[in-house]
Every structure is written in structure tokens, then in C-alpha cells.
Motif scaffolding. Sequence first.
Motif, PDB file in Angstrom:
ATOM      1  N   ARG A   1       0.708  -1.239  -0.192  1.00  0.00           N
ATOM      2  CA  ARG A   1       0.204  -0.173   0.086  1.00  0.00           C
ATOM      3  C   ARG A   1       1.022   1.405   0.049  1.00  0.00           C
ATOM      4  NH1 ARG A   1      -3.049  -3.278  -1.322  1.00  0.00           N
ATOM      5  NH2 ARG A   1      -4.798  -3.919  -0.474  1.00  0.00           N
ATOM      6  N   TRP A   2       0.352   2.244  -0.518  1.00  0.00           N
ATOM      7  CA  TRP A   2       0.949   3.707  -0.591  1.00  0.00           C
ATOM      8  C   TRP A   2       0.782   4.573   0.465  1.00  0.00           C
ATOM      9  CZ3 TRP A   2       5.006   5.637  -3.404  1.00  0.00           C
ATOM     10  CH2 TRP A   2       5.276   6.746  -3.233  1.00  0.00           C
ATOM     11  N   PHE A   3       1.574   4.844   1.512  1.00  0.00           N
ATOM     12  CA  PHE A   3       1.338   5.682   2.691  1.00  0.00           C
ATOM     13  C   PHE A   3       1.798   6.991   2.612  1.00  0.00           C
ATOM     14  CE2 PHE A   3       0.588   1.458   4.291  1.00  0.00           C
ATOM     15  CZ  PHE A   3      -0.276   1.390   5.484  1.00  0.00           C
ATOM     16  N   VAL A   4       1.076   7.929   3.135  1.00  0.00           N
ATOM     17  CA  VAL A   4       1.378   9.357   3.135  1.00  0.00           C
ATOM     18  C   VAL A   4       1.373   9.885   4.579  1.00  0.00           C
ATOM     19  CG1 VAL A   4       0.731  11.604   2.199  1.00  0.00           C
ATOM     20  CG2 VAL A   4       0.695   9.644   0.742  1.00  0.00           C
ATOM     21  N   LEU A   5       2.415  10.560   4.977  1.00  0.00           N
ATOM     22  CA  LEU A   5       2.244  11.128   6.317  1.00  0.00           C
ATOM     23  C   LEU A   5       2.500  12.581   6.174  1.00  0.00           C
ATOM     24  CD1 LEU A   5       2.592  10.902   9.343  1.00  0.00           C
ATOM     25  CD2 LEU A   5       5.096  10.668   9.163  1.00  0.00           C
ATOM     26  N   SER A   6       1.472  13.228   6.611  1.00  0.00           N
ATOM     27  CA  SER A   6       1.279  14.798   6.326  1.00  0.00           C
ATOM     28  C   SER A   6       0.502  15.304   7.616  1.00  0.00           C
ATOM     29  CB  SER A   6       0.575  15.002   4.964  1.00  0.00           C
ATOM     30  OG  SER A   6       0.564  16.203   4.792  1.00  0.00           O
ATOM     31  N   ASN A   7       0.929  16.432   7.990  1.00  0.00           N
ATOM     32  CA  ASN A   7       0.339  17.116   9.158  1.00  0.00           C
ATOM     33  C   ASN A   7      -0.270  16.017  10.339  1.00  0.00           C
ATOM     34  OD1 ASN A   7       0.586  19.531   7.529  1.00  0.00           O
ATOM     35  ND2 ASN A   7      -1.276  19.083   6.248  1.00  0.00           N
ATOM     36  N   GLY A   8       0.342  15.406  10.809  1.00  0.00           N
ATOM     37  CA  GLY A   8       0.091  14.641  11.938  1.00  0.00           C
ATOM     38  C   GLY A   8      -0.748  13.484  11.456  1.00  0.00           C
ATOM     39  N   LEU A   9      -1.143  13.285  10.255  1.00  0.00           N
ATOM     40  CA  LEU A   9      -2.172  12.014   9.881  1.00  0.00           C
ATOM     41  C   LEU A   9      -1.521  11.047   8.903  1.00  0.00           C
ATOM     42  CD1 LEU A   9      -5.183  14.409   8.950  1.00  0.00           C
ATOM     43  CD2 LEU A   9      -4.857  13.053  11.230  1.00  0.00           C
ATOM     44  N   LEU A  10      -1.762   9.887   9.071  1.00  0.00           N
ATOM     45  CA  LEU A  10      -1.019   8.898   8.339  1.00  0.00           C
ATOM     46  C   LEU A  10      -2.283   8.158   7.478  1.00  0.00           C
ATOM     47  CD1 LEU A  10       1.366   7.204   7.569  1.00  0.00           C
ATOM     48  CD2 LEU A  10       0.614   5.532   9.162  1.00  0.00           C
ATOM     49  N   SER A  11      -2.142   8.337   6.108  1.00  0.00           N
ATOM     50  CA  SER A  11      -3.113   7.854   5.192  1.00  0.00           C
ATOM     51  C   SER A  11      -2.660   6.835   4.398  1.00  0.00           C
ATOM     52  CB  SER A  11      -3.639   9.048   4.484  1.00  0.00           C
ATOM     53  OG  SER A  11      -4.429  10.097   5.441  1.00  0.00           O
ATOM     54  N   TYR A  12      -3.277   6.050   3.719  1.00  0.00           N
ATOM     55  CA  TYR A  12      -2.866   5.026   2.747  1.00  0.00           C
ATOM     56  C   TYR A  12      -3.937   4.776   1.684  1.00  0.00           C
ATOM     57  CZ  TYR A  12      -5.892   1.054   4.454  1.00  0.00           C
ATOM     58  OH  TYR A  12      -6.968   0.286   4.913  1.00  0.00           O
ATOM     59  N   TYR A  13      -3.405   4.331   0.641  1.00  0.00           N
ATOM     60  CA  TYR A  13      -4.057   4.217  -0.777  1.00  0.00           C
ATOM     61  C   TYR A  13      -3.430   2.818  -1.127  1.00  0.00           C
ATOM     62  CZ  TYR A  13      -4.113   9.064   0.306  1.00  0.00           C
ATOM     63  OH  TYR A  13      -4.609  10.580   0.585  1.00  0.00           O
ATOM     64  N   ARG A  14      -4.093   2.250  -2.292  1.00  0.00           N
ATOM     65  CA  ARG A  14      -3.757   1.188  -2.935  1.00  0.00           C
ATOM     66  C   ARG A  14      -2.573   1.552  -3.916  1.00  0.00           C
ATOM     67  NH1 ARG A  14      -9.090  -2.981  -4.173  1.00  0.00           N
ATOM     68  NH2 ARG A  14      -9.449  -3.335  -2.145  1.00  0.00           N
TER      69      ARG A  14
END
Length: 807
Positions: free
Chosen positions: A108-121
Motif C-alpha cells: 500500500r502507498w502511505f502518506v504522512l502529512s500534518n500529523g495524519l497517516l493515510s494510505y492508498y492502494r
Amino acid sequence: MAATELRGVVGPGPAAIAAPGGGGAGPPVVGGGGGRGDAGPGSGVASGTVATAAAGGPGPGAGGVATAGPTPTPPAGGSGGSGAGGSGSAREGWLFKWTNYIKGYQRRWFVLSNGLLSYYRSKAEMRHTCRGTINLATANITVEDSCNFIISNGGAQTYHLKASSEVERQRWVTALELAKAKAVKMLAESDESGDEESVSQTDKTELQNTLRTLSSKVEDLSTCNDLIAKHGTALQRSLSELESLKLPAESNEKIKQVNERATLFRITSNAMINACRDFLMLAQTHSKKWQKSLQYERDQRIRLEETLEQLAKQHNHLERAFRGATVLPANTPGSAGSGKDQCCSGKGDMSDEDDENEFFDAPEIITMPENLGHKRTGSNISGASSDISLDEQYKHQLEETKKEKRTRIPYKPNYSLNLWSIMKNCIGKELSKIPMPVNFNEPLSMLQRLTEDLEYHELLDRAAKCENSLEQLCYVAAFTVSSYSTTVFRTSKPFNPLLGETFELDRLEENGYRSLCEQVSHHPPAAAHHAESKNGWTLRQEIKITSKFRGKYLSIMPLGTIHCIFHATGHHYTWKKVTTTVHNIIVGKLWIDQSGEIDIINHKTGDKCNLKFVPYSYFSRDVARKVTGEVTDPSGKVHFALVGTWDEKMDCFKIQPAVGENGGDARQRVHEAEESRVMLWKRNPLPKNAENMYYFSELALTLNAWEGGTAPTDSRLRPDQRLMENGRWDEANAEKQRLEEKQRLSRKKREAEAMKATEDGTPYDPYKALWFERKKDPVTKELTHIYRGEYWECKEKQDWNSCPDIF
């Protein structure tokens, strides 16, 4: 709510889930991750919704306890992050995320930004679809091993992640820790800015009242300080005037000492007032943070309860709709059911309008055979029969002779029950301390259930005739397993016995044995049991039952040692019981499993039998409820192998050493072992219509039948249990409350007597069992209750003067 606390509510953590075959356990199901694409631990369960597994496979739902399996190998290609990326993100890159036990870890593709960790396929998916986001301000970051780490925000979301290397994992953990620190700092600053939106009005009022009270107290202290300063100044002035007078030198010294002490007293008073002011300022500064933290925990708990309740209602609605579509026959105009019955049946199986108030667990329409004299349908819940009333049935039971054992009891009414409304307040608690309605019970007490261990007493009769101690041990092991066969369909709980309650079973003429049980302790619940047979054996035990409700399943852990002594040979065997687990407490059909190991030891010869109760696993190919065992001599050599199931039968094989290819000893071949197979035990079939009679065995049907001459404390005379058996559940609940209140008053009276004796210094004897004596067991060196005799002699004389009035 901390992650460890939630695991205690929802299910076991990673250390508590064993992988079959010794493999590494996969991540546990603690909660959803707010995502839509991944089933299992990564899938999200938002407040008030039900998570649905995507194409990734049927992962466990919210709050489920998944059975651990081997950890799948990550797909090739690596999982490393790419470092800080564009779009203003602190870090982004590829990681492997655990999805479910079918697909394992997925890239999965993970993005860490502004205190939030999000992920995408994929990276391209960033433009339109986010699969899940976790706020690091309230998250815990845990490192598992060189490449694995976990991010959890206290239960609502948990991500199990894996990097391509230890270096890459460390880069991600460092970036996450920095982002978490910044997020926490920003959250603290927002708290100090006066943002009180999450605090309820009631809490605000309470907080303001508390601060107002503190302020008034500090003002009182300030007033006292001013008075102390005023009077202290006057005192010092008076002392100074005394010093100016012509007094003896000795008097001047005393006056100086008093003056110094007055000054010190004033300084100390000022310091105390300043400390009180500092305390008030700190309370005002931090009260907002404390209040918001408390409110956050409350909100988390409420969201979890709402999610589970919604899941239970939706699952139950689907189950009832399925039953209505595939099982229930359609009512025709010429059918025997009335319009009222049709309406009630529809409500129990198809209608939604009562979902807010009632929870039906797989209701069924039960019709009794006409030859039994009456019918009962799902709408008939009053406990009354069509042709024969329950009072008449009870009178008929009293007329039965001792030798003509009853073969049926009144059928179980089809009561509806709001299960969740009762059980949601019991999570993590000891169930013996929670008053439960009789709707959960079966019309037997725990003492009677304990006596059911003797259903296959003939195994001990056969063991007593064995001359070989190893063969005798095989029969004892089969007897041990047979005691669980009566529990396979028995999902209702027995009545908790009252302190001093007894139960006797006199089968000396028919089967050669007689048994006595007594409740010897109430908290913790403990029952002592003694059975003796004229066929040459004695069985005794003291069992303490502990139970914990964990939200999805109920664990029942019997504590205590069981002793079996054979008179002719003096062989003394001991063993302990395994853990019983009741699954699907909230959602689905209840089912029972036994798990653990039992070591049966012959203390005279040193022979030993190890039995393993294999827990049920969805991924296992073994037969369900499997039990295996080995009988060994003191040197550890295996002589017999045992195999079977705890609900059907047990076989044994005699192990003959065979010569191996290199001349050494080897185990017997399978086909040779089959020739020596001996069936030790097979379960008796259940009586006809047992599903309508709580799935009682033939012995269980007779246990609560009325018998004359028993002690006044006997379980057969317990009124709430008798009313419940006869279908009068409302009356039984009222009677149960009366008995429990009577027991509480007796306990308070004993406690008051003990306190008074302690104050007076007089000796006080604590509660002692009537027919059992607590002393050290000569074999196991444990303190236990051992039968002291006299019960059967008192029964013969009908001398029950020593029995307490408990009913």
C-alpha cells in the motif's frame, strides 16, 4: 481507551493467540482502520456502521477474535518507503499492510502529512480515494521486530505494517514519532486556547462549581492570613513595648524568643496562602485538559457500544430474514394457527419494528408432538399447556416412583430476550457476582451439573476390574473425557447454588454408587463433591468456577483437583479440568468448545496420561472437538495412544515397539495399530425431543425430579429452579431475587458477628461446610474440602436439625 484495555474487552492480543502447527501468529483483530478496501484488522468500522469485507477475503469483523494462522510471506518487490515526497508531505512511500488471514500483507502507498497517516492502494489513487487515515496525536507506535511495527489509536484503528528493511522501518518510525510530537503539541496549544467544544454542559457546570468552591476556600484562607498578620503585628508591638520596660534580664530574653516565634508563624502562614494560590492556578490551567481526556474516553466507549449493538441488530435481522425465507412454512388460510399466532410469529422472525428493544437469537417455532398431550408455538410464552397444565405435570412428577425415572420435562418456552441490553454491562466482569435472569439458565443447579460427571460411571467400574495399571489409566482417561460430552449443546448456564445448598444422588441399588455435593463457598463459588461406589472406587473433587465475559465469548475456568481412588489396588489418580469457552455471545448461534491439556497422574505407580483438547480452528483440517493422548510409564515410555472427540467417543491403541531400518526401536505402523484399536467409550444418544428440553441427557432429565427424604437444602427443593422448569419464568425471577436477598442478609449477619467478635477479642468461627471438612489433602498437599461423613446416616434417621434454612 488504551489499546491494552480494548483487547481485554474485544479479544486477546497477539501474545494470546496461538498459531496452529507452531507457526507465527498473524496480527489480532483489534479494530478497523477506517478503510474500505482491506478486510480484517485494517478494515474500518465507523461509529454506528458495520464493516463488510471487500474482495480481499472474509476477514474478521469489528471486535472479532480471529483464529491465528501462519503469517503469509510478503509478495516480492520490497516494501520500502521512498522518503519525503512531494505535495508537502513529511514522508510517503510503499509499506506492506496486514489485510486478512487469506491475503496476508498487501503493498500500500502511505502518506504522512500534518500529523495524519493515510494510505492508498496506489500512488495514483491519492487523487480520488483514501483507504484509511489515522491521527497520530492519539496513536501508539510499537515496534515488533526488525521490519514490523504497529500503529494504534486506542482501539478504533490499528495498522500492522511491514517495511522492506530494518533501515527503512527505522526511517518511518522516526518520521512518525516526530509527526506525533508535533501533533500532540498542536493539540495542547488548541486546548489552552479555550476550545471546550467536546466538554458537555453538565461537566462544565460541575467544573465551574468546583473551581468556585476552591476560590472561596482560598479567599477564606486569605482572610485568615490578614487576621493573622494584623494580630501578629499587634502582638509584636506589645512585645516591643515590654522590652522597653525595665524588667529583669531573664524576662527580656523570654520576650525576644516569643517575638521571634511570632515572626516565624506569620511567615509560615504567608507561605501556606501562596501555596494554596499556586494550587488553584494549576487546577484552573489543567482542568480543561483533564476534562477533555475524560470526555474522549467516554466517547470512545459509547462509539464501541453503538458499533457492537448495530452489528448485532443487523446480523440478527439477516439471520431472521434467512430463516423466514428458507425454513418457516407459509401460513395458509386453513392452517391451525390463529391470526394472533401468525402475527407473533412474524414479529419474531421477519419484522424490524422491535429491533430497538428486542434481540432474538435464532428463534425457532417449536411444535410438540401431539402424543405428549399439548402443543407450544413461538407465540405461546405463558408457560401454560393446551391440555395438561404445568401444575398437573408437576403433580404427576411427584407421583413417579423412585425406580421409574422420568424421561421428559416441560418443554422450554420460546421467550424473546434483549440479550445485548443485559450483557453489554458485563464485559470483563466476574459473572458469578452479576445477578442474571433465569432466561439464561437451565433448570439445574451447578451441583447437579457436577453430578453429571457420573453419567458414564461404568467406565470406572470397568477400570476397577483392571489388573494392569496402564490399562486402568486408559479407562480413567476415557471417563475424564466423557464428562464433557453432556456440554456440547448445553449453552444455558446452571443456577448458581446458594451457600449451604446440597444435592444427593442415591443410585446404590440401580448402579451401585451414591453421590453428595455441597456449596462450601459463595465468593469465590466453590462446590465439594464426593461419590462412592460398591464396585470399588471413590471419586471426590472441589471445583471453583471462575468465568469472564469478554464481549464476544465467555470463558469458564474450573479450578481444583479431581481425585479417583480404587480400593482394591490403592491406585490414586488426580487431574484438573480444562477451560470451556462459549462463543457468539452477542451475534450468531451459541456454540461451546473445550481447550487445554489434562495430566492424569497415578500417584502410586507414577504412570501418567497427557490429554490434549484441540481448540476449534476454521483453518484446521482435523476433526472438530478432537482429543489425543498418550499413556506413559514412570520412565516416559509410551504404552497406549488415545484418540477421539470429547463429544462422541474415545479409542485407544496399544503401542508395540517395532525394529527400525537401522536396528533401533520405532513406533508401531498405522495399520498394525488399527488392529489393536479398542473403543473405550461412546456417547449415549440424546432422548427424543431433547432440543426442546435444554438438550438434557437421560441422566440430566432425572436429576431435578422430586424425591422424598432428601435434606431440606437439596437443590430439588429450590423454588425458583422448580418454577423455571415448569415454565413460570416471571415468577422464577421474582423468587430468585428473594433467595439472593436472603443470602445477602445472612452474609451481612455473619460479617457483623465477626466484626463484633474481633472488637471484643473473642474467638469467632468462620463459615464451615456442614458435610465437608476443609483440610490439607495428603496427596496433593492442597487445602480442600473432604467429605467427613454422617450425611447418609442422618438421611436414614431423617435427622436434619443441623441444616440451615436457605430456601
